[in-house]
Design an enzyme around this catalytic site. Structure first.
Site, mmCIF file in Angstrom:
data_model
loop_
_atom_site.group_PDB
_atom_site.id
_atom_site.type_symbol
_atom_site.label_atom_id
_atom_site.label_comp_id
_atom_site.label_asym_id
_atom_site.label_seq_id
_atom_site.Cartn_x
_atom_site.Cartn_y
_atom_site.Cartn_z
ATOM 1 N N HIS A 193 1.032 -1.018 -0.062
ATOM 2 C CA HIS A 193 -0.030 0.106 -0.191
ATOM 3 C C HIS A 193 0.920 1.218 -0.108
ATOM 4 O O HIS A 193 0.722 2.251 -0.735
ATOM 5 C CB HIS A 193 -1.003 -0.053 1.252
ATOM 6 C CG HIS A 193 -1.784 1.098 1.295
ATOM 7 N ND1 HIS A 193 -3.092 1.003 0.877
ATOM 8 C CD2 HIS A 193 -1.531 2.307 1.800
ATOM 9 C CE1 HIS A 193 -3.759 2.215 1.295
ATOM 10 N NE2 HIS A 193 -2.805 3.068 1.659
ATOM 11 N N GLU A 194 1.715 1.506 0.975
ATOM 12 C CA GLU A 194 2.570 2.386 1.079
ATOM 13 C C GLU A 194 3.774 2.554 -0.296
ATOM 14 O O GLU A 194 3.863 3.642 -0.749
ATOM 15 C CB GLU A 194 3.542 2.429 2.217
ATOM 16 C CG GLU A 194 2.628 2.337 3.613
ATOM 17 C CD GLU A 194 1.757 3.276 3.810
ATOM 18 O OE1 GLU A 194 1.714 4.760 3.119
ATOM 19 O OE2 GLU A 194 0.634 3.342 4.545
ATOM 20 N N HIS A 205 1.970 4.689 -2.794
ATOM 21 C CA HIS A 205 1.840 6.073 -2.385
ATOM 22 C C HIS A 205 3.229 6.796 -2.905
ATOM 23 O O HIS A 205 3.397 7.708 -3.487
ATOM 24 C CB HIS A 205 1.728 6.561 -0.991
ATOM 25 C CG HIS A 205 0.130 6.291 -0.631
ATOM 26 N ND1 HIS A 205 -0.754 7.034 -1.042
ATOM 27 C CD2 HIS A 205 -0.323 5.652 0.563
ATOM 28 C CE1 HIS A 205 -1.885 6.543 -0.466
ATOM 29 N NE2 HIS A 205 -1.670 5.975 0.283
ATOM 30 N N GLU A 237 -4.727 7.619 -3.043
ATOM 31 C CA GLU A 237 -5.090 6.425 -2.314
ATOM 32 C C GLU A 237 -5.409 5.428 -3.743
ATOM 33 O O GLU A 237 -5.421 4.341 -3.565
ATOM 34 C CB GLU A 237 -6.400 6.680 -1.620
ATOM 35 C CG GLU A 237 -6.758 5.447 -0.690
ATOM 36 C CD GLU A 237 -5.794 5.161 0.448
ATOM 37 O OE1 GLU A 237 -4.865 6.162 0.509
ATOM 38 O OE2 GLU A 237 -5.770 4.287 1.051
HETATM 39 ZN ZN ZN Z 1 -3.207 5.103 1.868
#
Ligand code: ZN
Length: 499
Positions: free
Chosen positions: A263-264, A267, A293
């Site tokens: 997830h990170e 980003h 996101e």
């Molecule tokens: Zn996030």
């Protein structure tokens, strides 16, 4: 370009530098800083924040933004120069609307509300947090009043995280999601019990987790040259520049950290893919929280919870945890990490029920803002919606209304960006697949270069040059549309449960 733009550009570059330094101080605070440094760091952050804000809202910037209008007319709308002027004007005008006293009061309220929220949560006693919640929403109403009358008051708060987005547009998305996903959640309830996910509770020793997670991130495109990953309590991604991407993660024995790390990474990749010429400008960042996101959810879910991904990586995961996964194969692992089941806690929710957690928060925030719901009645309203949307009974406020820190931190209007991320990720994926039709085969070979390149070329390179709406239009060729996300979730549920 003329001298006025050059002068403006130089001043904006300094503001961009200050913002990056703030971000690095924040990163340091959450990863490296000894606890004793907290009071001094709070002063340093407050000072630097104030200086950055004063620079952005200075009379000088206002004068330059007026004087540059002549030059601006001759510029191509897509050029870096025109984009930077548009964005600077918007940031300047918005920042000037809010008096510094109100800004400080909002910060001060959050500083007091956060520990009160922690204590309320620990003792499962909503009354400890109640006065802070009242104060937070009273200040949000004052904040809204600083701006021209919007269609709906909530528009103003949403705009801080998703510039230009209207409450009515978000409501329309949730109407579709509730209509389409509600019956799906009810339908799969009886099948969920048949999926064994007990092995996901570990234990997973930290060292083996770190090695596996690096293997995945290296394949994704993490390099020591421009990236770091460090431990923290609540994982996040930040960046000191386009070639300075800092991911954080945590290693708990009862959860696999790789999902949070993927997830990170999403980003981080967005910030890393911004076109190099946008460095040291106000447009050298991701465009909005929702679109940001979409990138993290894409790598975590569309890639990281896919069957081809685990066909490639599961053997390696099993080698890392031979005892825990002795009786598990790639297919049963894939099913376990995609199990759809209503649950109490948002951050542990699966891809389908997650959106219901957000719908609930989005609706309560609007009611709190327009005072159709009293802060004291929030726990009851929360529990009623949990029962309605997810069939879940909430046992206590700690695992109910007090589970998230957002309202304590003053972040109202933030929650919907999580669901916007889900929706946009599916739209972008669908568009990308038209250009990279063999994406599944590539993922199964752990070849992520085509995906990475596509995202950089079509989205990441743009930074904040255009509004979120314009950006989405350029990437997918149309407006916000929950259709692809609903279709993806239904197809996944059908595949998992043979519906
Ligand atoms: Zn996030």
């Amino acid at each position: 370009m003329g001298t006025v733009y050059e002068e403006l550009r130089a001043r904006l570059a300094e503001i961009a530098d200050l913002s990056r330094v703030l971000e690095l101080l924040f990163w340091d605070q959450r990863t490296m800083m000894p606890a004793g440094a907290a009071p001094a760091r709070a002063d340093q952050l407050a000072t630097l924040n104030r200086i950055t804000y004063e620079r952005l809202t200075s009379e000088e910037i206002g004068r330059l933004l007026e004087e540059v209008r002549d030059e601006e007319e001759s510029l191509d709308y897509d050029s870096l120069e025109a984009s930077q002027i548009r964005v600077a004007r918007r940031d300047y005008e918005k920042a000037r609307r809010v008096p510094p006293e109100l800004r400080s009061e909002i910060v001060r309220t959050a500083v007091l509300a956060l520990p009160a929220w922690e204590q309320a949560r620990r003792s499962s006693d909503f009354s400890i947090f109640l006065p802070h919640l009242e104060q937070t929403f009273a200040l949000r109403r004052e904040y809204v009043a600083c701006f021209d009358k919007p269609d709906e008051d909530y528009d103003v708060l949403l705009d801080d995280y998703e510039p230009g987005m209207k409450t009515a547009e978000v409501r329309a998305v949730f109407d579709v999601l509730k209509r389409e996903l509600g019956p799906l959640i009810a339908e799969v309830a009886e099948y969920a019990a048949a999926i064994d996910a007990s092995f996901l509770a570990g234990p997973f020793p930290a060292e083996a987790q770190k090695a596996f997670e690096l293997e995945v991130l290296d394949a994704f495109g993490f390099t020591a040259e421009s990236w770091r990953i460090d431990d923290t309590v609540h994982p996040f991604a930040s960046s000191g520049g386009i070639r300075d991407i800092r991911l954080t993660t945590r290693h708990l024995h009862h959860e696999l950290s790789v999902f949070a790390s993927m997830h990170e990474f999403g980003h981080g990749l967005y910030e890393h893919g911004v076109a190099p010429e946008l460095e040291r400008t106000l447009v050298g960042r991701g465009v909005s929280l929702g679109i940001h996101e979409s990138q993290s959810r894409m790598w975590e879910n569309l890639v990281g919870r896919s069957r081809p991904f685990w066909r490639h990586f599961f053997p390696s995961l099993r080698r890392a945890f031979p005892d825990q996964l002795a009786k598990v194969d790639a297919e049963s692992f894939y099913r376990a990490v995609n199990k759809i089941e209503p649950s109490l806690i948002r951050i542990e929710a699966d891809e389908v029920t997650y959106n219901m957690h957000i719908a609930l928060r989005f609706e309560l925030e609007q009611q709190l803002l327009d005072e159709t719901l009293a802060p004291a009645d929030v726990p009851e309203a929360w529990n009623a919606k949990m029962a309605e949307y997810l069939g879940i009974e909430v046992p206590d406020v700690a695992d109910g209304v007090l589970q998230d820190m957002h309202w304590a931190g003053g972040y109202v209007g933030y929650f919907p960006t999580y669901t916007l991320g889900n929706v946009v990720s599916a739209q972008i994926w669908e568009r990308m697949q038209a250009d990279v039709p063999d994406i599944d085969e590539r993922i199964e070979r752990a070849d992520f270069s085509a995906l990475r390149d596509w995202l950089r070329e079509h989205l990441h390179a743009l930074g904040r040059k255009f509004t979120p709406r314009e950006t989405l239009e350029r990437v997918v060729g149309g407006p916000l549309d929950p259709g692809p996300h609903v279709a993806y979730l239904k197809a996944k549920a059908a595949d998992l449960y043979g519906l």
